[in-house]
Design an enzyme around this catalytic site. Structure first.
Site, PDB file in Angstrom:
ATOM      1  N   SER A  35       3.156   0.228   6.019  1.00 61.46           N
ATOM      2  CA  SER A  35       1.697   0.300   6.110  1.00 61.46           C
ATOM      3  C   SER A  35       1.278   0.479   7.567  1.00 61.46           C
ATOM      4  CB  SER A  35       1.091  -0.992   5.566  1.00 61.46           C
ATOM      5  OG  SER A  35      -0.245  -1.107   6.010  1.00 61.46           O
TER       6      SER A  35
ATOM      7  N   HIS B 222       1.988   4.153   3.697  1.00 59.58           N
ATOM      8  CA  HIS B 222       0.936   3.389   3.015  1.00 59.58           C
ATOM      9  C   HIS B 222      -0.283   3.310   3.938  1.00 59.58           C
ATOM     10  CE1 HIS B 222      -0.439   0.306   0.091  1.00 59.58           C
ATOM     11  NE2 HIS B 222      -0.958  -0.309   1.150  1.00 59.58           N
TER      12      HIS B 222
ATOM     13  N   ASP C  21      -4.070   1.946   4.364  1.00 56.88           N
ATOM     14  CA  ASP C  21      -5.031   0.955   3.874  1.00 56.88           C
ATOM     15  C   ASP C  21      -6.446   1.320   4.299  1.00 56.88           C
ATOM     16  OD1 ASP C  21      -3.380  -1.096   2.553  1.00 56.88           O
ATOM     17  OD2 ASP C  21      -2.450  -1.305   4.532  1.00 56.88           O
TER      18      ASP C  21
ATOM     19  N   MET D   6     -10.223   0.386   4.271  1.00 59.54           N
ATOM     20  CA  MET D   6     -11.093  -0.796   4.073  1.00 59.54           C
ATOM     21  C   MET D   6     -12.513  -0.449   4.493  1.00 59.54           C
ATOM     22  SD  MET D   6      -8.659  -3.829   5.497  1.00 59.54           S
ATOM     23  CE  MET D   6      -6.881  -3.850   5.166  1.00 59.54           C
TER      24      MET D   6
ATOM     25  N   HIS E 290      -4.391   3.288  -0.262  1.00 54.70           N
ATOM     26  CA  HIS E 290      -4.796   2.042  -0.928  1.00 54.70           C
ATOM     27  C   HIS E 290      -6.260   1.785  -0.571  1.00 54.70           C
ATOM     28  CE1 HIS E 290      -4.074  -2.655  -1.084  1.00 54.70           C
ATOM     29  NE2 HIS E 290      -4.953  -2.239  -1.977  1.00 54.70           N
TER      30      HIS E 290
ATOM     31  N   MET F  98      -9.326  -0.260  -0.469  1.00 53.90           N
ATOM     32  CA  MET F  98      -9.921  -1.592  -0.611  1.00 53.90           C
ATOM     33  C   MET F  98     -11.402  -1.420  -0.336  1.00 53.90           C
ATOM     34  SD  MET F  98      -6.845  -3.648   1.188  1.00 53.90           S
ATOM     35  CE  MET F  98      -6.213  -2.089   1.779  1.00 53.90           C
TER      36      MET F  98
ATOM     37  N   MET G 225      -1.009  -7.184  -5.395  1.00 52.79           N
ATOM     38  CA  MET G 225      -1.242  -7.758  -4.065  1.00 52.79           C
ATOM     39  C   MET G 225      -0.698  -9.180  -4.029  1.00 52.79           C
ATOM     40  SD  MET G 225      -3.204  -5.573  -2.035  1.00 52.79           S
ATOM     41  CE  MET G 225      -3.071  -6.780  -0.784  1.00 52.79           C
TER      42      MET G 225
ATOM     43  N   GLY H 286      -7.112  -7.364   3.131  1.00 48.60           N
ATOM     44  CA  GLY H 286      -7.979  -7.316   4.307  1.00 48.60           C
ATOM     45  C   GLY H 286      -7.219  -7.330   5.615  1.00 48.60           C
TER      46      GLY H 286
ATOM     47  N   GLY I 298       0.017  -9.064   8.190  1.00 50.68           N
ATOM     48  CA  GLY I 298       0.646 -10.230   8.809  1.00 50.68           C
ATOM     49  C   GLY I 298       0.393 -11.555   8.123  1.00 50.68           C
TER      50      GLY I 298
ATOM     51  N   ASP J 248       2.521  -5.617  -2.377  1.00 50.22           N
ATOM     52  CA  ASP J 248       1.895  -5.453  -1.062  1.00 50.22           C
ATOM     53  C   ASP J 248       1.377  -6.788  -0.547  1.00 50.22           C
ATOM     54  OD1 ASP J 248       0.519  -4.501   1.139  1.00 50.22           O
ATOM     55  OD2 ASP J 248      -0.970  -3.363  -0.003  1.00 50.22           O
ATOM     56  N   GLY J 249       1.911  -7.208   0.592  1.00 45.37           N
ATOM     57  CA  GLY J 249       1.409  -8.406   1.247  1.00 45.37           C
ATOM     58  C   GLY J 249       2.517  -9.372   1.622  1.00 45.37           C
ATOM     59  N   GLY J 250       2.791  -9.468   2.916  1.00 39.18           N
ATOM     60  CA  GLY J 250       3.780 -10.426   3.398  1.00 39.18           C
ATOM     61  C   GLY J 250       5.200 -10.086   2.999  1.00 39.18           C
TER      62      GLY J 250
ATOM     63  N   GLY K  61       4.074  -4.057   6.276  1.00 37.83           N
ATOM     64  CA  GLY K  61       3.306  -3.741   7.476  1.00 37.83           C
ATOM     65  C   GLY K  61       3.857  -4.419   8.709  1.00 37.83           C
TER      66      GLY K  61
HETATM   67  C1  DX5 Z   1      -3.478  -5.848   3.251  1.00 41.66           C
HETATM   68  C2  DX5 Z   1      -2.951  -4.467   3.052  1.00 41.66           C
HETATM   69  C3  DX5 Z   1      -1.507  -4.368   3.243  1.00 41.66           C
HETATM   70  C4  DX5 Z   1      -1.008  -4.780   4.600  1.00 41.66           C
HETATM   71  C5  DX5 Z   1       0.364  -5.356   4.400  1.00 41.66           C
HETATM   72  O1  DX5 Z   1      -4.756  -5.959   2.768  1.00 41.66           O
HETATM   73  O2  DX5 Z   1      -3.250  -3.948   1.784  1.00 41.66           O
HETATM   74  O3  DX5 Z   1      -1.018  -3.069   2.920  1.00 41.66           O
HETATM   75  O4  DX5 Z   1      -0.938  -3.737   5.521  1.00 41.66           O
HETATM   76  O5  DX5 Z   1       0.782  -5.834   5.608  1.00 41.66           O
HETATM   77  P1  DX5 Z   1       1.850  -7.011   5.709  1.00 41.66           P
HETATM   78  O6  DX5 Z   1       3.157  -6.440   5.219  1.00 41.66           O
HETATM   79  O7  DX5 Z   1       1.839  -7.322   7.170  1.00 41.66           O
HETATM   80  O8  DX5 Z   1       1.360  -8.132   4.856  1.00 41.66           O
HETATM   81 ZN    ZN Z   2      -2.156  -2.044   1.233  1.00 41.95          ZN
END
Ligand code: DX5
Ligand code: ZN
Length: 216
Positions: free
Chosen positions: A9, A34, A36, A38, A67, A69, A138, A143, A146, A176-178, A198
């Protein structure tokens, strides 16, 4: 067995050097980029618009996994399709007529994805599954990059993989996420086909080695 796909990402990249970030993703051997998007409304931050996607499109042939959001995702499907997205994923929580959004995405010749935040049950997707190419689970509240993975969400990956088999469907399950090496391994064991990463990807000194290890 299907090859696991790695989707770094660019949210965690240096926004002043986005072209280089995409070059780094391509050089690492990762599979998708990827992106994002927003809107400062569905989630607090504002990130990229279509111009960013258009300008990055020339840097690589890797699929762009956009993606959204954003609220009212239906308004953004035509412009991100034109900008060069390959997958367009919107949030179930942001769409009143989610089925219509999937039809619109496919109407532009793109792959349709739907995503759910951690508090939305996997079962909320059941009637939409025949119409999507990808489900994005997710594992953080969207949002920010990290954040720490909410591993309780992995049961939704298992549930979706089970439903897919039972109903003979063929969407990809993405997470997706962490996602780092440890959480990535667990997500893959739960049945994830695509791992979005990410902070862990951009924090890795040797990105190619990281991608290899994450792919498992
Ligand atoms: C968060 C995004 C993710 C984000 C993931 O809202 O949708 O794609 O970039 O990043 P990490 O891997 O750092 O959680
Ligand atoms: Zn994402």
């Amino acid at each position: 067995m299907k090859r696991r796909l790695i989707a770094p990402s660019i949210l965690s990249a240096d926004f002043a050097n986005m072209g280089r970030a995409v070059d780094d993703i391509a050089a690492s051997g990762a599979d998708w980029v990827h992106i994002d998007v927003m809107d400062g409304n569905f989630v607090p931050p504002i990130t990229f618009g279509t111009k960013m996607v258009e300008d990055l499109r020339g840097r690589t042939a890797l699929p762009f996994d956009v993606h959204l959001m954003t609220r009212a995702p239906e308004n953004l499907v035509p412009v991100f399709a034109a900008a060069g997205a390959d997958y367009i994923t919107f949030h179930l929580e942001a769409a009143v007529h989610a089925h219509r959004v999937t039809q619109s995405i496919r109407g532009f010749g793109k792959k349709a994805g739907v995503s759910i935040v951690p508090s939305t049950p996997g079962g909320a997707l059941v009637s939409l599954l025949p119409f999507v190419d990808l489900v994005l689970v997710m594992t953080v509240n969207p949002g920010y990059g990290g954040q720490t993975c909410i591993t309780e969400c992995f049961s939704k990956i298992e549930e979706l993989a089970r439903l897919r088999q039972r109903e003979k469907l063929d969407f990809l399950v993405s997470v997706d996420g962490g996602i780092n090496e440890e959480t990535g391994r667990k997500a893959a064991a739960a049945g994830a086909d695509v791992l979005v990463t990410g902070a862990a990807f951009f924090g890795a000194d040797d990105k190619a080695a990281f991608v290899e290890r994450l792919r498992g």
